[in-house]
Structure formats: structure tokens, C-alpha cells
Design a protein around this motif. Sequence first.
Motif, short mmCIF file in Angstrom:
data_model
loop_
_atom_site.label_atom_id
_atom_site.label_comp_id
_atom_site.label_asym_id
_atom_site.label_seq_id
_atom_site.Cartn_x
_atom_site.Cartn_y
_atom_site.Cartn_z
N SER A 1 3.93 2.19 2.79
CA SER A 1 4.96 3.23 2.70
C SER A 1 4.28 4.55 2.34
CB SER A 1 6.03 2.86 1.67
OG SER A 1 5.43 2.55 0.43
N VAL A 2 4.96 5.64 2.67
CA VAL A 2 4.38 6.98 2.45
C VAL A 2 5.31 7.76 1.52
CG1 VAL A 2 3.68 9.13 3.60
CG2 VAL A 2 3.33 6.94 4.74
N HIS A 3 4.73 8.39 0.49
CA HIS A 3 5.53 9.07 -0.54
C HIS A 3 4.91 10.41 -0.89
CE1 HIS A 3 7.52 5.18 -1.40
NE2 HIS A 3 6.33 4.71 -1.08
N ALA A 4 5.72 11.22 -1.61
CA ALA A 4 5.22 12.51 -2.09
C ALA A 4 4.36 12.29 -3.32
CB ALA A 4 6.39 13.41 -2.42
N GLY A 5 3.15 12.84 -3.30
CA GLY A 5 2.26 12.72 -4.45
C GLY A 5 2.69 13.60 -5.60
N CYS B 1 0.86 -1.19 0.00
CA CYS B 1 0.00 0.00 0.00
C CYS B 1 0.90 1.24 0.00
CB CYS B 1 -0.87 -0.01 1.26
SG CYS B 1 -1.99 1.38 1.35
N LEU B 2 0.83 2.01 -1.07
CA LEU B 2 1.64 3.23 -1.17
C LEU B 2 0.72 4.43 -0.96
CD1 LEU B 2 3.06 0.98 -3.08
CD2 LEU B 2 4.42 2.89 -3.88
N ILE B 3 1.01 5.19 0.10
CA ILE B 3 0.18 6.35 0.42
C ILE B 3 0.89 7.58 -0.15
CG2 ILE B 3 -0.74 7.78 2.31
CD1 ILE B 3 -2.03 5.08 2.51
N TYR B 4 0.25 8.24 -1.10
CA TYR B 4 0.84 9.46 -1.68
C TYR B 4 0.18 10.68 -1.05
CZ TYR B 4 3.11 6.62 -5.22
OH TYR B 4 3.90 5.70 -5.86
N THR B 5 1.03 11.60 -0.56
CA THR B 5 0.51 12.77 0.13
C THR B 5 1.28 14.02 -0.27
OG1 THR B 5 -0.13 13.60 2.31
CG2 THR B 5 1.87 12.28 2.22
N ASP B 6 1.12 15.12 0.49
CA ASP B 6 1.76 16.36 0.08
C ASP B 6 3.12 16.58 0.71
OD1 ASP B 6 0.68 16.65 2.60
OD2 ASP B 6 0.11 18.74 2.33
N VAL B 7 3.63 15.62 1.49
CA VAL B 7 4.99 15.70 2.02
C VAL B 7 5.72 14.41 1.62
CG1 VAL B 7 4.45 17.25 3.94
CG2 VAL B 7 4.21 14.79 4.27
N GLU B 8 7.07 14.40 1.82
CA GLU B 8 7.84 13.30 1.22
C GLU B 8 7.96 12.05 2.09
OE1 GLU B 8 11.51 14.70 -0.58
OE2 GLU B 8 10.47 16.60 -0.93
N GLY B 9 7.15 11.94 3.09
CA GLY B 9 7.20 10.75 3.94
C GLY B 9 6.86 11.13 5.36
#
Length: 411
Positions: free
Chosen positions: A227-231, A169-177
Motif C-alpha cells: 500500500s502507498v501512504h503519505a509520509g 509493505c507500506l510505502i511512504y512518500t510525498d503524496v497520499e497514495g
Amino acid sequence: MNVEVHKYGGTSIDCVEKIKTIALRTLRYQAQHKVSVVLVLSAMGQQTDALLAEARSIAEEPDPAALDVLLATGEQRSCALMILALQSHHIAARFFSGEQAGLGTDACFGQARVESVNIQGIQSALKAGIIPVVAGYQGAAPNGQVTTLGRGGSDLSAVILANALDAPCLIYTDVEGIYTADPVLIRTARRLDSIHIDDMLKFSELGAQVLSPASVRYAKNNDVNVSVHAGHQAQSLGTQLTFESSDVSVSHCLGVIIDPEVTEITLTYVPDSERLQHLLRRFKTHGIVVDLLGTQIYSGADRRWVMTIPNVQLSWCLMQFKSEGCVCLLRSELARVSLVGGEVQSIISLAQSMLTQQAIFPIRSLTTSKRLTVLVRSEQAVSLALCWHRGLCGVDVFQSISDANVAYVES
Ligand code: ADP
Ligand code: ASP
Ligand code: MG
């Protein structure tokens, strides 16, 4: 078939141009990584807040079932636009509402709990080479009525589907992690390459908005690879949530978390304390973050319950208290600021001296072996977090203590 779930939050899709960019990016990603992507989307920008305001302009306390129908449209709009964007590249994509995605919930409107998952529809689409575009944050009650999963609920939708599909599951958001503090408020915050799931759960429960507490809890209980990534970046290192406990004991403070909008509730009248205990347990199962919970003895046997609740969960909780006949006194414009880490105990006195130095006298505080949380006035939160982050976070704690002491003596 290699499948990945990609979730995009509201800020990453707050205009049509961004939706078009993400559609293209998803196609390139699929080709490059030889995977089939399931897209889970939030509502565009602040649309959920706008819909909520619209409902409240008609009714101060909108009917929860009708409200969920309205709120669910935010995510549906994002999905429709995304499908059009994908189709403009001659790629087949299909819409899945919460119900079509197979998320069966209870009938607790506004804060529904997912009770069953059936991914057959999504699997058939994937097999047919169609990109499933799923509306996050929603499901269906046993009678088919639309429900929502609580604010920030698209993270949970994504993690649940990833688990069912046995996919990352890759969560894309407005910050880089995930950072050592909110990078929007604390510029010096550092991105973490990885974070243990237990620490992430603490971050989320203490107010780090980037992942909803319910999604992290679900990932923890089901070993989901998140994991969390920049969208907004084509390549983003991001942060991996890990399950292995590190051999090296964490001797530093991992992060400073601000929950910028909480309300202190004092229950000045409770008709039945057993029913109240039951209600508080129910809050927990519905993902409500009750913190700094305690009782205060007033004159005689008059016992009052005190707690803090994040503002986004407040109206749902107040409705529940009201239905139990409780009388609530509210204190707003408060924030929680927390130090989180392996050895927070060893830096408590230093953290407290920093509070005094800033002339901040917390309304309430709580210390455990892994965190120190203080309840302060909203306007004090950022400067306190900055001070704690600068003095106590990230470096080896003993080095940090000596550095901070020097700064303290000099000032
Ligand atoms: P989305 O719209 O993608 O769901 P959210 O606004 O819910 O995004 O969450 C992302 C925000 O979380 C960031 O903009 C950041 O301000 C905030 N945040 C708070 N604490 C942290 C942290 N420790 N690391 C990263 N982001 C954080
Ligand atoms: N749109 C919903 C909210 O604003 C769900 C989400 O963004 O995850 O809370
Ligand atoms: Mg979010």
C-alpha cells in the motif's frame, strides 16, 4: 510476531527534522498497532543525484563499481541518522546494508538484479526487539562488492524484504497514495482507494514515479501486500494494491500518466541484430523500460531501431549499446503521455481530436487495448495530460465522451 515493512522515500526524509519525526512516528505506530517495523530508507532528498553529479565532475563515464559504492552511501547516511533518532528515544535499532539485509545480486553495477534473499539477520534483530533500519536500493554481488538496483530501487528492496518476511509493505512518500494522474502536476487528480496490480504495473512502466516498475512486478509475481501512504501525515488512507480482478468491467479511463523525461534512441548502426535482440531481452530482465520500440527502413536494406528510454536509465543503456558496437543517435527533451484504462480503444478518436485541438502532433504513438501512448516534446506534456484528464478520466467513459464533445463544440 506481526511484522511490517515501512519504506520512506527521499522526499519524506529530506532533512534531519523529518527523520526525527518519522522515528517518533514509527515508535508510536509500533505501540498502537502491536507490530514490529522494519524500516527501509532511501537517500535524503535529491542526494543520489548530487552524488552522481559529484562522480561525473571527475569522470564523464564513472567506473560503475566505484559509482555504486558512492551512491550506496546516500541510503546509509539516512539510516545512520534514523538510528540516532531512534536511540534518542532509548530504542535499539541496527543498521543493515544491502549485503547485511541479505540481498544478493548479480554483478551488474548500476542496475543489479536480486538473485537471493537471506533475512536471518533481520529476523534475529526483530526477535531481540531491535528495529532493523535497512539501506534501500543496494545489495552485494557474489564477490561482496556493493551494487545498486537501479533508480527508485528502494521500493524494490522494501517489497523483496516484505515478501521474505511474509509482511505487508507500506510505502511512504510525498503524496497520499496513487492518483489518476501525478497530483503534483495535475491538481484535479483523484486519489484511488485501491488499484489492481496490473493497472499499477502499467502506471509505473509508463512513468508514474511513485512506485518503481521493478517493485510492482515483484509484488505481482509474489503476491506481496503493498500500500502507498503519505509520509508526512500521521494517518493516511492511501491506496491499496489489489489482486482480485473486479467483476465490473472497467469502462472508463483509469489514469493519465506522464513520463516527463525520456530520450528517443535511434540505432543508426547495429553490427549484429541477433546480439541486439539478446541485449534488449537483457534490458527487460534488468528492469529497463524500453517503450515505443520499432524499426524504420531507410534506403535499401538499411534498418534502424528506434525506442524510448527513461532518462534515469539512459547512461546505463548507452554503455550497453556501446559495448555491442552500436551507434546511437539521441533525441532528448521528450515526454511520454499515456491514457491507461480498460476501454481506451473506445476513446481513441476523442483523445486524438484533443491532440489536434491543442496543435500537438506526436512524434510517435502506440495504441493497445489498454493504453494510448504518445511521444511529445517535454513542454507539451502537462497541457496534454491536463486536457485528457479533464475530458476522459475517471467518469464513465460514455458520459465523458458526451461532456467532452459538448466542450469541444463550444470552444
Ligand atoms: P519517493 O521519494 O517517496 O520515492 P518519488 O518521487 O519516487 O518519491 O515518487 C513520488 C512522486 O510520484 C510524487 O511526488 C508524484 O509527483 C509522482 N507521481 C507520478 N504519478 C503519480 C500518480 N499517478 N500517483 C501518485 N504519485 C505520482
Ligand atoms: N536513492 C535512489 C534514487 O534516488 C533510490 C530510491 O530513491 O529509491 O534513485
Ligand atoms: Mg521513489
